[in-house]
Write a protein that holds these residues in place. Structure first.
Motif, PDB file in Angstrom:
ATOM      1  N   ILE A  77     -44.485   2.118  -5.142  1.00 47.24           N
ATOM      2  CA  ILE A  77     -45.809   1.714  -4.668  1.00 47.24           C
ATOM      3  C   ILE A  77     -45.796   1.381  -3.180  1.00 47.24           C
ATOM      4  O   ILE A  77     -46.720   1.700  -2.442  1.00 47.24           O
ATOM      5  N   PHE A  78     -44.723   0.708  -2.775  1.00 46.77           N
ATOM      6  CA  PHE A  78     -44.622   0.278  -1.376  1.00 46.77           C
ATOM      7  C   PHE A  78     -43.575   1.099  -0.648  1.00 46.77           C
ATOM      8  O   PHE A  78     -42.616   1.563  -1.247  1.00 46.77           O
ATOM      9  N   GLU A  79     -43.772   1.206   0.676  1.00 48.16           N
ATOM     10  CA  GLU A  79     -42.744   1.838   1.485  1.00 48.16           C
ATOM     11  C   GLU A  79     -42.319   0.877   2.582  1.00 48.16           C
ATOM     12  O   GLU A  79     -43.118   0.090   3.080  1.00 48.16           O
ATOM     13  N   SER A  80     -41.038   0.964   2.936  1.00 47.43           N
ATOM     14  CA  SER A  80     -40.519   0.110   4.000  1.00 47.43           C
ATOM     15  C   SER A  80     -40.610   0.857   5.321  1.00 47.43           C
ATOM     16  O   SER A  80     -40.880   2.062   5.353  1.00 47.43           O
ATOM     17  N   LEU A  81     -40.357   0.130   6.403  1.00 47.87           N
ATOM     18  CA  LEU A  81     -40.395   0.768   7.726  1.00 47.87           C
ATOM     19  C   LEU A  81     -39.341   1.864   7.804  1.00 47.87           C
ATOM     20  O   LEU A  81     -39.572   2.932   8.357  1.00 47.87           O
ATOM     21  N   LEU A  82     -38.177   1.564   7.234  1.00 47.49           N
ATOM     22  CA  LEU A  82     -37.133   2.580   7.142  1.00 47.49           C
ATOM     23  C   LEU A  82     -36.817   2.772   5.667  1.00 47.49           C
ATOM     24  O   LEU A  82     -37.131   1.920   4.848  1.00 47.49           O
ATOM     25  N   GLU A  83     -36.196   3.889   5.340  1.00 44.65           N
ATOM     26  CA  GLU A  83     -35.852   4.161   3.943  1.00 44.65           C
ATOM     27  C   GLU A  83     -34.391   4.554   3.854  1.00 44.65           C
ATOM     28  O   GLU A  83     -33.765   4.890   4.858  1.00 44.65           O
ATOM     29  N   PHE A  84     -33.853   4.519   2.624  1.00 42.27           N
ATOM     30  CA  PHE A  84     -32.491   4.999   2.405  1.00 42.27           C
ATOM     31  C   PHE A  84     -32.535   6.470   1.998  1.00 42.27           C
ATOM     32  O   PHE A  84     -33.498   6.933   1.394  1.00 42.27           O
ATOM     33  N   GLU A  85     -31.446   7.184   2.323  1.00 39.42           N
ATOM     34  CA  GLU A  85     -31.313   8.551   1.818  1.00 39.42           C
ATOM     35  C   GLU A  85     -31.290   8.510   0.291  1.00 39.42           C
ATOM     36  O   GLU A  85     -30.985   7.480  -0.305  1.00 39.42           O
ATOM     37  N   ALA A  86     -31.571   9.671  -0.328  1.00 41.31           N
ATOM     38  CA  ALA A  86     -31.748   9.705  -1.783  1.00 41.31           C
ATOM     39  C   ALA A  86     -30.525   9.214  -2.555  1.00 41.31           C
ATOM     40  O   ALA A  86     -30.657   8.613  -3.614  1.00 41.31           O
ATOM     41  N   VAL A 541     -36.751   6.298  -5.345  1.00 40.77           N
ATOM     42  CA  VAL A 541     -38.139   6.732  -5.228  1.00 40.77           C
ATOM     43  C   VAL A 541     -38.285   8.032  -5.997  1.00 40.77           C
ATOM     44  O   VAL A 541     -37.444   8.921  -5.889  1.00 40.77           O
ATOM     45  N   LEU A 542     -39.354   8.156  -6.768  1.00 45.24           N
ATOM     46  CA  LEU A 542     -39.507   9.332  -7.621  1.00 45.24           C
ATOM     47  C   LEU A 542     -40.402  10.404  -6.995  1.00 45.24           C
ATOM     48  O   LEU A 542     -40.929  11.263  -7.704  1.00 45.24           O
ATOM     49  N   THR A 543     -40.552  10.374  -5.675  1.00 44.96           N
ATOM     50  CA  THR A 543     -41.435  11.316  -4.986  1.00 44.96           C
ATOM     51  C   THR A 543     -41.112  12.777  -5.313  1.00 44.96           C
ATOM     52  O   THR A 543     -42.011  13.587  -5.528  1.00 44.96           O
ATOM     53  N   HIS A 544     -39.834  13.103  -5.350  1.00 45.83           N
ATOM     54  CA  HIS A 544     -39.449  14.511  -5.500  1.00 45.83           C
ATOM     55  C   HIS A 544     -39.088  14.879  -6.934  1.00 45.83           C
ATOM     56  O   HIS A 544     -38.661  16.001  -7.203  1.00 45.83           O
ATOM     57  N   VAL A 545     -39.250  13.946  -7.841  1.00 50.52           N
ATOM     58  CA  VAL A 545     -38.894  14.214  -9.237  1.00 50.52           C
ATOM     59  C   VAL A 545     -40.040  14.952  -9.927  1.00 50.52           C
ATOM     60  O   VAL A 545     -41.209  14.728  -9.638  1.00 50.52           O
ATOM     61  N   ASP A 546     -39.674  15.845 -10.815  1.00 49.28           N
ATOM     62  CA  ASP A 546     -40.684  16.627 -11.536  1.00 49.28           C
ATOM     63  C   ASP A 546     -40.276  16.725 -13.012  1.00 49.28           C
ATOM     64  O   ASP A 546     -39.135  16.415 -13.357  1.00 49.28           O
ATOM     65  N   VAL A 547     -41.223  17.124 -13.843  1.00 53.07           N
ATOM     66  CA  VAL A 547     -40.861  17.411 -15.241  1.00 53.07           C
ATOM     67  C   VAL A 547     -41.348  18.814 -15.593  1.00 53.07           C
ATOM     68  O   VAL A 547     -42.345  19.286 -15.068  1.00 53.07           O
TER      69      VAL A 547
END
Lengths: 548, 334
Positions: A77-86, A541-547
């Motif tokens: 739901i939230f995003e940080s200023l920076l993110e971690f690699e997958a 983060v499930l942004t790139h996950v698909d079913v």
């Protein structure tokens, strides 16, 4: 005899028939033609992913909680200023597209993404970032809600306290323009960027605070790939696709449901029945079943934890270094891991998991040698051994799937060298409280990383500054504490690495712990899930996950 | 009869007072300051003072108890420490889930238990009698969790007939009005969801209802056997009444009193057994609610949860007592 066995078989058959028939009599026939929902249901083109876990989220405000079940959901739901690699703690751009470190690490300038909106339609900008940092850091801020019981543990830990505290490292946050901000620090902080990427520091819509007040913990509004829809406590949290997400074409899923199924075996049954798509907390015993099943997929998280046996170094005889080293030699870690971790763990020799900055690979582990242990104990004046209380956790943890059995194995190891351990288990909250107060002789515990920085492990667990607190061994070594403190401010990576290595060498020699294991947590999923990558932080983060 | 009902209701008052004292005491039986216990060791002075103020902990004990009872009477069970939500509101879905499950388990237990008992008595020493009493024996001895896991393995995993966990299809949530899924799905006119709900209810209800079912079956059998030997049954038979009428009208009516007692007691044990069943079947009910509260030291929720469960138990016993009066007019209640 044969007749009896036959009778018994008939009776068993009758029992199962009656069970089925009972259902029929109450008007609930399991009609095969109509068993599509509940099991293996079709999603009718709707891409829904059900992720099952053992516990519910505490709240949906990532800043006020520290539990993994909360961040697992708020990450979406939230995003940080920076993110971690997958799949690692490597920092990459998030809501900030770029950063620049100025003034020898005392000033961080961040460029913010310009095309981002919160789920409520308001704009993400410098003001929103400043609002969030002030809400966390300033006890006087109208949306800090201390009187509602809100605590900001991560903020206090990672940024040295709160506004007005001497150790608080953020001097000020300056708005350069609508989409540029600068953090001015009181002193350099090596883990600063890692900290910004933590899910606890996800940026929330300022308007949502005006609208919901302290109820934001149940009405989260961020910029992330999924929008909060509903929360049935202890049951499901439902998120829906953010149609206006700034990453073009993403997310791929329409709906994500986090479902609570407390029992590990029940969760696994649900996965096999097709009721859920992904599950956390697979029993090590079920790994072979998953591997043998063509419809299931096994996922391993990188080990990002340590399970250890700590000594209360303030209590005799554990204030004696020789005794602690002797007990290190008494423990057969290999046997423990093969019995309780199904070989999914690796033996630990450092408080840090392998791969971390500062991991000291030159340390040679105390080898399992009961004879040597006995000799050392005799030298220390304990040839007849002694009795002590071995405290163990009442609940399974990522680094310790079965604490009771582990305690019994350790008890047997100690018995072999003439020590009598009395295993004691307490209710979880009491356990944490009382070990913090130092009531234990020897205790089992562990730690999982959240930001990939060694500071989060060692400073919380072995620094004299963490007494009382995370340093439940009451290990107080000035040199070590100074090295930890200096390392936090050291921005040169190699120099920092050397400092931790040096500190860990001292820790190894003085042995306030028996480091036991770095465990690899396992998850299982249905083969219809595509592109799921478990993150070492336990929240992906499930942004790139698909079913399918 | 009316006088009896009123007297029975009045008798409830001391019971309810006793219950409220016990749950009120929970928080004081734990060593240390209640506010400290609730907030934990890290609580700041201000938050402690605030909580003490808001809970009225500075008042004398009898005033505190008065406030507590006043709250309960007004339907205010306080606020959860963990979620900061109104407990009365928060508890509703859990309570509905448990009631739905318990009710379903009880229907199963009574229907199957009573009929099996009757048939066994009717066909005493027959193959059916032997089998059903053997099953009843297994039923009483089988631990709930074992039966639950067995069911899951066989019906959910092996045969894939029934869902293994949960209250419904998470992919197709039911619009909540009453929190009773059976009712809510009907209100929404969704027969498919109604059916899904029933399928989700079956395994946990059977697991939960098996022990009461077995006890009821054995009780009914022995009670029926006794009744069937009595003179008025022989008379009824002699008059040529149909066998079913003899059994269900004359026999059962007289055999049902001890069965009712058992049913009443079993509802209580069902509430207890529900904790295990709810855990295994991922059923979000009262058991899970209280269990979670205990794990998180959410004392107001523990208090309220226990109070509500105890209240239901008392209520069920009241209903059973009133049913006695209805079923057996011979009993003199004056």
């Amino acid at each position: 005899m044969k007749k009896r066995i036959f009778m018994l078989l008939m009776l068993t058959l009758a029992l199962s028939l009656v069970l089925v028939a009972c259902g029929e009599e109450t008007g609930t026939t399991p009609d095969e033609s109509d068993n599509d929902e509940g099991n293996n249901e079709e999603t009718s083109g709707d891409k829904t992913l059900i992720f099952a876990r053992g516990g519910d989220s505490v709240s949906l405000d990532p800043a006020t909680t520290t539990d993994g079940e909360t961040s697992r959901v708020t990450r979406q739901i939230f995003e940080s200023l920076l993110e971690f690699e997958a799949d690692s703690f490597e920092v990459k751009p998030g809501l900030a597209t770029d950063y620049e470190i100025l003034d020898d690490g005392q000033r961080y300038r961040l460029e913010l993404r310009e095309d981002v909106q919160f789920h409520d339609g308001t704009d993400f900008n410098a003001d929103a970032v400043i609002f969030n940092f002030e809400r966390w850091s300033d006890p006087e801020h109208p949306h800090h809600y201390a009187d509602e019981g809100f605590t900001y543990v991560f903020y206090g830990n990672q940024f040295g306290g709160f506004k007005g505290d001497e150790d608080h490292i953020i001097e000020s946050i300056e708005k350069i323009d609508e989409y540029t901000i600068e953090f001015v620090l009181k002193r350099p902080s090596a883990p600063f960027l890692q900290n910004l990427a933590m899910s606890a520091f996800g940026i929330a819509s300022p308007q949502s605070f005006e609208e919901h007040g302290a109820d934001v913990i149940e009405n989260p509004v961020g910029t992330g790939p999924f929008v909060f829809k509903s929360w049935k406590r202890n049951d499901t949290i439902t998120l829906e696709k953010n149609e206006n997400y700034w990453q073009e074409g993403y997310p791929l899923l329409d709906t994500v449901i986090f479902q609570v199924i407390p029992d590990n075996s029940a969760r696994f049954t649900a996965l096999m029945a097709g009721d859920i798509d992904l599950m956390d907390g697979l029993n090590p015993d079920d790994v072979t079943t998953v591997e043998a099943d063509g419809n299931l997929e096994l996922y391993k998280r990188a080990p990002n934890n340590v399970g250890y046996l700590g000594f209360n170094t303030q209590k005799a005889p554990f204030d004696n270094e020789q005794v602690r080293v002797a007990m290190n030699h008494a423990v057969n870690k290999e046997a423990l891991i093969s019995a309780l971790y199904r070989d999914l763990g690796v033996t630990a020799k450092n408080p840090l998991p392998p791969g971390y900055l500062g991991y000291n690979d030159t340390i040679s582990e105390y080898e399992y040698d009961p004879e040597k242990a006995k000799a050392l104990l005799a030298e220390a004046g304990y040839e007849d051994g002694f009795e002590f209380e071995l405290w163990t956790m009442p609940v399974a943890r990522p680094y310790m799937p079965d604490p009771q059995k582990a305690a019994e194995a350790l008890q047997a190891d100690f018995a072999e060298v003439g020590l009598t351990a009395k295993v004691i288990s307490k209710e979880w909250a009491t356990y944490l409280d009382e070990t913090q107060q130092g009531l234990q002789d020897v205790y089992m515990l562990g730690w999982s990383g959240t930001n990939g920085d060694p500071d989060y492990f060692v400073n919380n667990l072995l620094s004299a500054d963490a007494i009382p607190g995370g340093n439940r061994s009451f290990y107080d070594n000035e040199e070590v504490t100074a090295l930890f403190n200096d390392a936090v401010e050291e921005t040169d990576v190699d120099a920092r690495d050397a400092m931790y290595q040096q500190a860990l060498e001292i820790v190894h020699q003085e042995a306030p712990w028996i480091p036991l294991v770095h465990n690899t947590p396992v998850l299982a999923g249905s083969d219809r899930v595509i592109n799921y990558i478990p993150h070492p932080s336990t929240s992906e983060v499930l942004t790139h996950v698909d079913v399918e | 009869m009316l006088a009896y009902i009123i007297r029975r209701l009045l008798l409830l008052i001391p019971v309810l007072i006793g219950m409220s004292i016990v749950t009120f005491a929970i928080i004081y039986l734990i060593p240390g300051n209640p506010a400290q216990t609730m907030l934990g060791e890290q609580a700041t002075e201000e938050s402690l003072a605030q909580l003490e103020e808001s809970l009225g902990l500075n008042e004398p004990l009898y005033v505190q108890y008065g406030l507590y009872v006043k709250g309960i009477v007004q339907g205010d069970l306080g606020t959860s420490l963990r979620t900061k939500n109104d407990i009365t509101e928060e508890m509703r879905p859990y309570l509905a889930a448990t009631m739905e499950l318990t009710l379903f388990a009880m229907i199963f237990a009574v229907f199957v238990g009573v009929n099996a008992g009757i048939l066994s008595a009717w066909k005493q020493n027959s193959w059916f009698d032997f089998t059903s009493m053997f099953i009843a024996l297994i039923g009483v001895s089988l631990p709930v969790f074992f039966l639950a896991l067995l069911e899951q393995w066989y019906f959910a995993h092996k045969l894939q007939w029934l869902p293994a966990i949960g209250r419904g299809n998470a992919r197709d949530p039911i619009e909540t009005v009453t929190h009773f899924h059976l009712i809510d799905s009907l209100l929404a006119g969704r027969l498919d969801q109604f059916w899904t709900t029933i399928k989700h209810l079956m395994l946990p209800a059977v697991a939960l209802g098996t022990i009461p079912m077995a006890i009821i079956a054995r009780m009914t059998r022995s009670s029926m056997l006794e009744v069937m030997r009595s003179d008025f049954i022989r008379t009824a038979k002699a008059k040529g009444a149909h066998q079913l009428i003899v059994i269900y009208k004359h026999g059962l009516r007289n055999a049902v009193i001890p069965v009712l007692t058992v049913v009443g007691l079993q509802v209580g044990s069902l509430l207890g057994g529900a904790i295990l069943t709810e855990t295994i079947f991922g059923w979000p009910g009262m058991g899970r609610y209280v269990y979670d509260a205990i794990a998180n030291r959410d004392y107001p929720v523990i208090q309220s949860g226990i109070l509500v469960i105890a209240f239901i138990f008392v209520l069920v016993n009241l209903i059973v007592d009133l049913l006695y009066a209805y079923v057996d007019p011979r009993i003199n209640y004056r």
